[in-house]
Design a protein around this motif. Sequence first.
Motif, PDB file in Angstrom:
ATOM      1  N   VAL A  47       0.847  -1.201   0.000  1.00  0.00           N
ATOM      2  CA  VAL A  47       0.000   0.000   0.000  1.00  0.00           C
ATOM      3  C   VAL A  47       0.879   1.245   0.000  1.00  0.00           C
ATOM      4  N   GLY A  48       1.938   1.252   0.782  1.00  0.00           N
ATOM      5  CA  GLY A  48       2.836   2.409   0.848  1.00  0.00           C
ATOM      6  C   GLY A  48       3.568   2.645  -0.465  1.00  0.00           C
ATOM      7  N   ALA A  49       3.900   1.579  -1.168  1.00  0.00           N
ATOM      8  CA  ALA A  49       4.647   1.719  -2.410  1.00  0.00           C
ATOM      9  C   ALA A  49       3.742   1.926  -3.619  1.00  0.00           C
ATOM     10  N   ARG A  50       2.448   1.769  -3.414  1.00  0.00           N
ATOM     11  CA  ARG A  50       1.454   1.920  -4.491  1.00  0.00           C
ATOM     12  C   ARG A  50       1.830   1.070  -5.710  1.00  0.00           C
ATOM     13  N   THR A  51       1.979  -0.207  -5.461  1.00  0.00           N
ATOM     14  CA  THR A  51       2.389  -1.137  -6.514  1.00  0.00           C
ATOM     15  C   THR A  51       1.258  -1.396  -7.501  1.00  0.00           C
ATOM     16  N   PRO A  52       1.617  -1.808  -8.720  1.00  0.00           N
ATOM     17  CA  PRO A  52       0.574  -2.178  -9.677  1.00  0.00           C
ATOM     18  C   PRO A  52      -0.101  -3.479  -9.225  1.00  0.00           C
ATOM     19  N   LEU A  53      -1.327  -3.661  -9.668  1.00  0.00           N
ATOM     20  CA  LEU A  53      -2.151  -4.819  -9.303  1.00  0.00           C
ATOM     21  C   LEU A  53      -2.416  -4.893  -7.792  1.00  0.00           C
ATOM     22  N   LEU A  54      -2.489  -3.728  -7.177  1.00  0.00           N
ATOM     23  CA  LEU A  54      -2.769  -3.686  -5.741  1.00  0.00           C
ATOM     24  C   LEU A  54      -4.138  -4.273  -5.447  1.00  0.00           C
ATOM     25  N   TRP A  55      -5.078  -4.126  -6.364  1.00  0.00           N
ATOM     26  CA  TRP A  55      -6.425  -4.675  -6.184  1.00  0.00           C
ATOM     27  C   TRP A  55      -6.412  -6.204  -6.136  1.00  0.00           C
ATOM     28  N   LEU A  56      -5.368  -6.851  -6.651  1.00  0.00           N
ATOM     29  CA  LEU A  56      -5.247  -8.303  -6.614  1.00  0.00           C
ATOM     30  C   LEU A  56      -4.506  -8.760  -5.353  1.00  0.00           C
ATOM     31  N   LEU A  58      -3.956  -7.164  -2.332  1.00  0.00           N
ATOM     32  CA  LEU A  58      -4.554  -6.902  -1.018  1.00  0.00           C
ATOM     33  C   LEU A  58      -5.622  -7.920  -0.616  1.00  0.00           C
ATOM     34  N   PRO A  59      -6.526  -8.312  -1.501  1.00  0.00           N
ATOM     35  CA  PRO A  59      -7.479  -9.368  -1.086  1.00  0.00           C
ATOM     36  C   PRO A  59      -6.800 -10.700  -0.768  1.00  0.00           C
ATOM     37  N   LEU A  60      -5.753 -11.042  -1.523  1.00  0.00           N
ATOM     38  CA  LEU A  60      -5.030 -12.282  -1.226  1.00  0.00           C
ATOM     39  C   LEU A  60      -4.364 -12.223   0.147  1.00  0.00           C
ATOM     40  N   LEU A  61      -3.749 -11.101   0.452  1.00  0.00           N
ATOM     41  CA  LEU A  61      -3.116 -10.941   1.760  1.00  0.00           C
ATOM     42  C   LEU A  61      -4.154 -10.881   2.876  1.00  0.00           C
ATOM     43  N   ALA A  62      -5.312 -10.272   2.590  1.00  0.00           N
ATOM     44  CA  ALA A  62      -6.379 -10.214   3.601  1.00  0.00           C
ATOM     45  C   ALA A  62      -6.909 -11.610   3.906  1.00  0.00           C
ATOM     46  N   VAL A  63      -7.050 -12.421   2.874  1.00  0.00           N
ATOM     47  CA  VAL A  63      -7.482 -13.811   3.105  1.00  0.00           C
ATOM     48  C   VAL A  63      -6.443 -14.530   3.952  1.00  0.00           C
ATOM     49  N   GLY A  64      -5.174 -14.314   3.672  1.00  0.00           N
ATOM     50  CA  GLY A  64      -4.117 -14.910   4.483  1.00  0.00           C
ATOM     51  C   GLY A  64      -4.175 -14.451   5.930  1.00  0.00           C
ATOM     52  N   MET A  65      -4.492 -13.163   6.143  1.00  0.00           N
ATOM     53  CA  MET A  65      -4.563 -12.644   7.510  1.00  0.00           C
ATOM     54  C   MET A  65      -5.803 -13.126   8.251  1.00  0.00           C
ATOM     55  N   LEU A  66      -6.846 -13.520   7.529  1.00  0.00           N
ATOM     56  CA  LEU A  66      -8.069 -13.980   8.183  1.00  0.00           C
ATOM     57  C   LEU A  66      -8.143 -15.504   8.323  1.00  0.00           C
ATOM     58  N   VAL A  67      -7.656 -16.229   7.348  1.00  0.00           N
ATOM     59  CA  VAL A  67      -7.774 -17.688   7.365  1.00  0.00           C
ATOM     60  C   VAL A  67      -6.656 -18.345   8.182  1.00  0.00           C
ATOM     61  N   VAL A  68      -5.449 -17.824   8.085  1.00  0.00           N
ATOM     62  CA  VAL A  68      -4.318 -18.435   8.783  1.00  0.00           C
ATOM     63  C   VAL A  68      -4.515 -18.455  10.302  1.00  0.00           C
ATOM     64  N   PRO A  69      -4.985 -17.397  10.965  1.00  0.00           N
ATOM     65  CA  PRO A  69      -5.182 -17.484  12.415  1.00  0.00           C
ATOM     66  C   PRO A  69      -6.240 -18.520  12.801  1.00  0.00           C
ATOM     67  N   TRP A  70      -7.290 -18.619  11.998  1.00  0.00           N
ATOM     68  CA  TRP A  70      -8.338 -19.602  12.280  1.00  0.00           C
ATOM     69  C   TRP A  70      -7.764 -21.021  12.205  1.00  0.00           C
ATOM     70  N   LEU A  71      -6.980 -21.292  11.152  1.00  0.00           N
ATOM     71  CA  LEU A  71      -6.348 -22.603  11.031  1.00  0.00           C
ATOM     72  C   LEU A  71      -5.322 -22.837  12.134  1.00  0.00           C
ATOM     73  N   ALA A  72      -4.606 -21.785  12.521  1.00  0.00           N
ATOM     74  CA  ALA A  72      -3.599 -21.919  13.576  1.00  0.00           C
ATOM     75  C   ALA A  72      -4.238 -22.341  14.890  1.00  0.00           C
ATOM     76  N   VAL A  73      -5.371 -21.765  15.220  1.00  0.00           N
ATOM     77  CA  VAL A  73      -6.053 -22.123  16.464  1.00  0.00           C
ATOM     78  C   VAL A  73      -6.581 -23.555  16.388  1.00  0.00           C
ATOM     79  N   LEU A  74      -7.165 -23.919  15.250  1.00  0.00           N
ATOM     80  CA  LEU A  74      -7.665 -25.285  15.100  1.00  0.00           C
ATOM     81  C   LEU A  74      -6.542 -26.307  15.233  1.00  0.00           C
ATOM     82  N   LEU A  75      -5.426 -26.070  14.580  1.00  0.00           N
ATOM     83  CA  LEU A  75      -4.320 -27.019  14.630  1.00  0.00           C
ATOM     84  C   LEU A  75      -3.614 -27.019  15.985  1.00  0.00           C
ATOM     85  N   ALA A  76      -3.596 -25.884  16.670  1.00  0.00           N
ATOM     86  CA  ALA A  76      -2.949 -25.828  17.983  1.00  0.00           C
ATOM     87  C   ALA A  76      -3.759 -26.581  19.029  1.00  0.00           C
TER      88      ALA A  76
END
Length: 118
Positions: A47-56, A58-76
């Motif tokens: 976001v700070g660097a205003r990279t091209p394809l930012l619209w692609l 950010l949603p991928l990283l947001a999914v990673g930030m939302l799904v990974v903690p849920w899986l981490a708790v389940l596996l822990a």
Amino acid sequence: MKRQAYRPILITDASQSQDDQLTTRQRRYIAMMGVRVACLIVGAILVGARTPLLWLWLPLLAVGMLVVPWLAVLLANDRPPKERHRLANRFRARRQTEAPAMSLTAEERPHKIIDGEP
């Protein structure tokens, strides 16, 4: 008939101790939360660097930030699977059906007859 030999339990067949299981689950949880933090940092940099394809990205990283903690708790919170095979009871049932031959009297048991005559 021979009796079935006693089979001792080998220490290599023992399951992992509770402390080792907990340590393994804690390490997995920390590694997965590290992936979450990495997603957050990479998203902030993009976001700070205003990279091209930012619209692609950010949603991928947001999914990673939302799904990974849920899986981490389940596996822990999950313990390792049991060592026994799913079909162990079926094999045990077969052995039990064969076992009554041991409880027969000597006359009822099947035995070899050896003739001394040629």
